[in-house]
Design a protein around this motif. Structure first.
Motif, PDB file in Angstrom:
ATOM      1  N   PHE A  34       0.824  -1.215   0.000  1.00 44.05           N
ATOM      2  CA  PHE A  34       0.000   0.000   0.000  1.00 44.05           C
ATOM      3  C   PHE A  34       0.856   1.262   0.000  1.00 44.05           C
ATOM      4  O   PHE A  34       0.476   2.283  -0.569  1.00 44.05           O
ATOM      5  CB  PHE A  34      -0.961   0.000   1.196  1.00 44.05           C
ATOM      6  CG  PHE A  34      -2.223  -0.777   0.933  1.00 44.05           C
ATOM      7  CD1 PHE A  34      -3.251  -0.214   0.176  1.00 44.05           C
ATOM      8  CD2 PHE A  34      -2.370  -2.067   1.398  1.00 44.05           C
ATOM      9  CE1 PHE A  34      -4.412  -0.936  -0.090  1.00 44.05           C
ATOM     10  CE2 PHE A  34      -3.529  -2.790   1.136  1.00 44.05           C
ATOM     11  CZ  PHE A  34      -4.551  -2.224   0.387  1.00 44.05           C
ATOM     12  N   GLU A  38      -2.375   5.436  -7.207  1.00 40.65           N
ATOM     13  CA  GLU A  38      -3.836   5.517  -7.110  1.00 40.65           C
ATOM     14  C   GLU A  38      -4.527   4.606  -8.111  1.00 40.65           C
ATOM     15  O   GLU A  38      -5.607   4.071  -7.848  1.00 40.65           O
ATOM     16  CB  GLU A  38      -4.269   6.971  -7.326  1.00 40.65           C
ATOM     17  CG  GLU A  38      -5.743   7.202  -7.082  1.00 40.65           C
ATOM     18  CD  GLU A  38      -6.122   8.668  -7.220  1.00 40.65           C
ATOM     19  OE1 GLU A  38      -7.324   8.943  -7.385  1.00 40.65           O
ATOM     20  OE2 GLU A  38      -5.225   9.534  -7.173  1.00 40.65           O
ATOM     21  N   PHE A  95      -4.993   1.161  -6.531  1.00 43.53           N
ATOM     22  CA  PHE A  95      -5.369   1.123  -5.120  1.00 43.53           C
ATOM     23  C   PHE A  95      -6.603   0.259  -4.877  1.00 43.53           C
ATOM     24  O   PHE A  95      -6.613  -0.594  -3.990  1.00 43.53           O
ATOM     25  CB  PHE A  95      -5.610   2.547  -4.608  1.00 43.53           C
ATOM     26  CG  PHE A  95      -5.556   2.665  -3.122  1.00 43.53           C
ATOM     27  CD1 PHE A  95      -4.346   2.631  -2.450  1.00 43.53           C
ATOM     28  CD2 PHE A  95      -6.716   2.793  -2.376  1.00 43.53           C
ATOM     29  CE1 PHE A  95      -4.288   2.732  -1.069  1.00 43.53           C
ATOM     30  CE2 PHE A  95      -6.673   2.887  -0.994  1.00 43.53           C
ATOM     31  CZ  PHE A  95      -5.449   2.859  -0.342  1.00 43.53           C
TER      32      PHE A  95
END
Length: 392
Positions: free
Chosen positions: A113, A118, A121
């Motif tokens: 993570f 993004e 994600f």
């Protein structure tokens, strides 16, 4: 097949992302395992390389399974068996295997993570949830192979320890715990020696004591320099007292025993956590070795969790007392013996009239009367805050 939501380019980006980090994944996980194992021994390079390779292979198999929308029961698990085999060859304890496995997984999830963009994600969230869905089964495969290979090497783990380890980690579904009576409530006792460095050879240090309880339906586990005992409610507090006496005798050092009584089997892991927090509180406040009920330290733990600025203000109440050793000794004895004149005077080796005189002095310099129940609580809070500050 499971209903995977991540698809198309988003899925492709996720697979590329994890595949491109596969070497770092192996390093992150073996580093996490190093932290657990290094407490007892160095992880040999050849074993480290082998475990890293197995972790990388399992990660690639898992992402491929995810990409194919395959059910987890179709995942190849030979690598997990080999990991369990490697732990056994390292002569790890089951506590180390469980801790290393959990630490490694947490480490890699955090790493992924932190490194993710993004664009991957949401896919990474689904992939992580996919893994955790099978985590219990994956762990059982590792543990089963670990135990099996230990047996082949002539290093059997006693049933009492196997069950204790399973219950310690809240894993009452472990096959080892299959025959545990779920209708009985259990008391947890956590024992920590004054000689806290018991990791090296810990099993040997406790062995003579454990031999004495092997036939008494008591489950046990070694965890972070502590011996955790899980025994039926019928044993009650007297068992904890006897545990304290015997352990102190066998290991030649004083010890703290914190207990949490009458828990359902599903609550044992939480009871262990309560005992651990209680022990930390006892040490922070400088309490002497002995037997303590974890619930009896709740007051101290609540006080110590208060806003630091409030604690500083509270400490000011007893500062004038602390500067006068005899009055400080008297106040702490008064609190310890719950404002009982006879018991307090006896513990201090003074006459009750001398005690009354000192209590009046405390009232005069603090403006709080220790003989008044409405203000004793505040003095108790102040004493706790001051003790924690002195010991930290």
């Amino acid at each position: 097949m499971f209903n995977r939501q991540t698809a198309g380019r988003e899925l492709d980006r996720l697979v590329v992302f994890i595949s491109s980090h596969i070497d770092a994944i192996g390093d992150a996980m073996t580093a996490a395992i190093d932290l657990v194992v290094a407490a007892q021994r160095q992880l040999p390079p050849v074993h480290r390389a082998r475990i890293k390779h197995l972790i990388q292979q399992f990660s690639m198999d898992l992402i491929e399974n995810f990409r194919e929308s395959a059910e987890l029961n179709l995942l190849k698990v030979d690598t997990l068996r080999e990991i369990g085999h490697a732990y056994a060859e390292l002569n790890c304890t089951e506590a180390e295997v469980r801790s290393a496995t959990n630490t490694a997984v947490s480490s890699i999830v955090k790493y992924l993570f932190e490194q993710s963009a993004e664009s991957v994600f949401s896919g990474l969230i689904e992939f992580t949830a996919y893994y955790y869905e099978g985590a219990e089964r994956f762990n059982q495969i590792i543990f089963s192979e670990f135990r099996s290979h230990l047996s082949e090497l002539g290093r059997e783990i006693s049933p009492a320890e196997l069950i204790g380890q399973a219950l310690l980690y809240g894993d009452d579904s472990d096959p080892a715990a299959r025959d545990v009576d779920r209708n009985v409530r259990y008391t947890v006792a956590m024992v920590v020696s004054e000689n806290s460095d018991l990791t090296e050879g810990g099993r040997g240090i406790w062995s003579r004591f454990l031999d004495n309880i092997e036939d008494s339906h008591v489950y046990w586990a070694l965890s972070d320099n502590a011996l955790v005992l899980i025994f039926p409610e019928s044993s009650k507090f007297c068992f904890a007292e006897e545990t304290h006496r015997q352990v102190s005798h066998w290991i030649g050092a004083r010890c703290w025993v914190t207990i949490f009584e009458e828990q359902k089997i599903s609550k044992i892991s939480r009871a262990v956590a309560e005992c651990r927090e209680s022990y930390a509180c006892l040490r922070r406040l400088g309490y002497a070795p002995g037997v303590y009920n974890a619930r009896s330290t709740l007051f101290e733990r609540v006080i110590l969790s208060a806003d630091p600025e409030i604690l500083e203000e509270v400490k000011k109440i007893v500062r004038p007392v602390i500067d006068r050793p005899k009055l400080a000794e008297t106040l702490f004895a008064w609190i310890t013996h719950r404002a009982r004149r006879g018991a307090t005077a006896k513990s201090l080796g003074i006459h009750q009239r001398t005690l009354d005189y000192r209590l009046r002095q405390i009232r005069e310099i603090t403006a709080f009367d220790p003989a008044d129940n409405s203000t004793l609580g505040l003095l108790h809070c102040a004493a706790i805050a001051w003790s924690a500050d002195r010991k930290s």
